[in-house]
Scaffold this motif. Structure first.
Motif, PDB file in Angstrom:
ATOM      1  N   ARG A   1      32.459  24.393   8.428  1.00  0.00           N
ATOM      2  CA  ARG A   1      32.232  25.288   7.294  1.00  0.00           C
ATOM      3  C   ARG A   1      31.679  26.636   7.730  1.00  0.00           C
ATOM      4  O   ARG A   1      32.182  27.671   7.327  1.00  0.00           O
ATOM      5  N   VAL A   2      30.615  26.608   8.521  1.00  0.00           N
ATOM      6  CA  VAL A   2      29.958  27.865   8.889  1.00  0.00           C
ATOM      7  C   VAL A   2      29.017  27.611  10.056  1.00  0.00           C
ATOM      8  O   VAL A   2      28.611  26.471  10.289  1.00  0.00           O
ATOM      9  N   ASP A   3      28.714  28.651  10.786  1.00  0.00           N
ATOM     10  CA  ASP A   3      27.631  28.570  11.765  1.00  0.00           C
ATOM     11  C   ASP A   3      26.855  29.877  11.713  1.00  0.00           C
ATOM     12  O   ASP A   3      27.391  30.916  11.350  1.00  0.00           O
TER      13      ASP A   3
ATOM     14  N   GLU B   1      31.661  19.720   7.320  1.00  0.00           N
ATOM     15  CA  GLU B   1      31.838  19.071   6.016  1.00  0.00           C
ATOM     16  C   GLU B   1      32.694  17.830   6.188  1.00  0.00           C
ATOM     17  O   GLU B   1      33.679  17.841   6.932  1.00  0.00           O
ATOM     18  N   LEU B   2      32.314  16.784   5.507  1.00  0.00           N
ATOM     19  CA  LEU B   2      33.052  15.526   5.534  1.00  0.00           C
ATOM     20  C   LEU B   2      33.160  15.022   4.102  1.00  0.00           C
ATOM     21  O   LEU B   2      32.148  14.907   3.406  1.00  0.00           O
ATOM     22  N   PHE B   3      34.368  14.757   3.647  1.00  0.00           N
ATOM     23  CA  PHE B   3      34.560  14.138   2.334  1.00  0.00           C
ATOM     24  C   PHE B   3      34.854  12.664   2.583  1.00  0.00           C
ATOM     25  O   PHE B   3      35.812  12.323   3.263  1.00  0.00           O
TER      26      PHE B   3
ATOM     27  N   TYR C   1      29.790  15.500   2.111  1.00  0.00           N
ATOM     28  CA  TYR C   1      28.654  15.477   3.036  1.00  0.00           C
ATOM     29  C   TYR C   1      28.684  16.750   3.856  1.00  0.00           C
ATOM     30  O   TYR C   1      29.734  17.134   4.377  1.00  0.00           O
ATOM     31  N   TYR C   2      27.535  17.399   3.969  1.00  0.00           N
ATOM     32  CA  TYR C   2      27.359  18.541   4.852  1.00  0.00           C
ATOM     33  C   TYR C   2      26.506  18.067   6.021  1.00  0.00           C
ATOM     34  O   TYR C   2      25.472  17.436   5.823  1.00  0.00           O
ATOM     35  N   LEU C   3      26.951  18.372   7.207  1.00  0.00           N
ATOM     36  CA  LEU C   3      26.311  17.860   8.408  1.00  0.00           C
ATOM     37  C   LEU C   3      25.765  19.022   9.231  1.00  0.00           C
ATOM     38  O   LEU C   3      26.514  19.906   9.653  1.00  0.00           O
TER      39      LEU C   3
ATOM     40  N   GLU D   1      18.660  27.397   4.577  1.00  0.00           N
ATOM     41  CA  GLU D   1      19.534  28.507   4.959  1.00  0.00           C
ATOM     42  C   GLU D   1      21.016  28.185   4.711  1.00  0.00           C
ATOM     43  O   GLU D   1      21.807  29.077   4.422  1.00  0.00           O
ATOM     44  N   ALA D   2      21.396  26.928   4.831  1.00  0.00           N
ATOM     45  CA  ALA D   2      22.805  26.539   4.701  1.00  0.00           C
ATOM     46  C   ALA D   2      23.292  26.556   3.257  1.00  0.00           C
ATOM     47  O   ALA D   2      24.469  26.843   3.004  1.00  0.00           O
ATOM     48  N   ALA D   3      22.428  26.257   2.306  1.00  0.00           N
ATOM     49  CA  ALA D   3      22.862  26.092   0.915  1.00  0.00           C
ATOM     50  C   ALA D   3      23.662  27.294   0.413  1.00  0.00           C
ATOM     51  O   ALA D   3      24.769  27.129  -0.127  1.00  0.00           O
ATOM     52  N   SER D   4      23.157  28.491   0.587  1.00  0.00           N
ATOM     53  CA  SER D   4      23.893  29.651   0.091  1.00  0.00           C
ATOM     54  C   SER D   4      25.151  29.925   0.911  1.00  0.00           C
ATOM     55  O   SER D   4      26.142  30.410   0.373  1.00  0.00           O
ATOM     56  N   ARG D   5      25.121  29.577   2.180  1.00  0.00           N
ATOM     57  CA  ARG D   5      26.264  29.834   3.040  1.00  0.00           C
ATOM     58  C   ARG D   5      27.438  28.895   2.772  1.00  0.00           C
ATOM     59  O   ARG D   5      28.577  29.227   3.062  1.00  0.00           O
ATOM     60  N   ILE D   6      27.162  27.709   2.254  1.00  0.00           N
ATOM     61  CA  ILE D   6      28.244  26.777   1.924  1.00  0.00           C
ATOM     62  C   ILE D   6      28.680  26.927   0.477  1.00  0.00           C
ATOM     63  O   ILE D   6      29.640  26.281   0.047  1.00  0.00           O
ATOM     64  N   GLY D   7      27.994  27.755  -0.272  1.00  0.00           N
ATOM     65  CA  GLY D   7      28.385  27.999  -1.651  1.00  0.00           C
ATOM     66  C   GLY D   7      28.024  26.900  -2.615  1.00  0.00           C
ATOM     67  O   GLY D   7      28.654  26.752  -3.657  1.00  0.00           O
ATOM     68  N   PHE D   8      27.022  26.129  -2.295  1.00  0.00           N
ATOM     69  CA  PHE D   8      26.565  25.052  -3.188  1.00  0.00           C
ATOM     70  C   PHE D   8      25.071  25.196  -3.374  1.00  0.00           C
ATOM     71  O   PHE D   8      24.286  24.857  -2.491  1.00  0.00           O
ATOM     72  N   ILE D   9      24.683  25.720  -4.511  1.00  0.00           N
ATOM     73  CA  ILE D   9      23.277  25.911  -4.820  1.00  0.00           C
ATOM     74  C   ILE D   9      22.866  24.855  -5.849  1.00  0.00           C
ATOM     75  O   ILE D   9      23.343  24.871  -6.979  1.00  0.00           O
TER      76      ILE D   9
END
Length: 132
Positions: free
Chosen positions: A64-66, A82-84, A90-92, A123-131
């Motif tokens: 997803r992002v780094d 990301e794993l569905f 799931y975000y790992l 820090e990851a929440a906003s970067r993955i677009g899931f708040i």
């Protein structure tokens, strides 16, 4: 209730069944999001990408992002995969330095391990677009 207007829940934990299970936390983390989704919530899990998972599930993940965070006086890498799986997203959080060996290191090392995880989750929440 549609998923677009649903309650957004991000469950963060060190372990989650069936991926990494050492205790009762893994059972809750493994069942609660699916149950919440069945009643209309948008529940997802964020957890460390432990080395125990990579061999079995690594090929099924999507990067997803780094990014880097300022942690313990220096810049530290954070990857988010990301794993569905079984109707749950799931975000790992990936960092070999913190999650490349024992799930729980014990003592001060474990404190640092999960302080890093908490900071990475925020820090990851906003970067993955899931708040949540």
């Amino acid at each position: 209730m549609s998923k677009n207007n649903s309650l957004k829940v991000l469950l963060a934990g060190a372990e989650c069944a069936p991926f990494v299970k050492l205790g009762g936390l893994a059972d809750v983390m493994g069942t609660l999001p699916k149950e919440l989704n069945q009643i209309g919530a948008d529940a997802r899990v964020i957890m460390p990408f432990h080395s125990q998972m990579k061999g079995k599930y690594g090929a099924q993940t999507k990067h997803r992002v780094d990014f880097n965070i300022n942690f313990a006086g220096g810049e530290t890498y954070v990857g988010v995969e990301e794993l569905f799986y079984n109707d749950v997203t799931y975000y790992l959080i990936d960092n070999e330095g913190f999650f490349g060996d024992a799930v729980y290191r014990g003592g001060l090392a474990e404190g640092e391990q999960y302080a890093f995880f908490c900071r990475a989750v925020i820090e990851a929440a906003s970067r993955i677009g899931f708040i949540p």
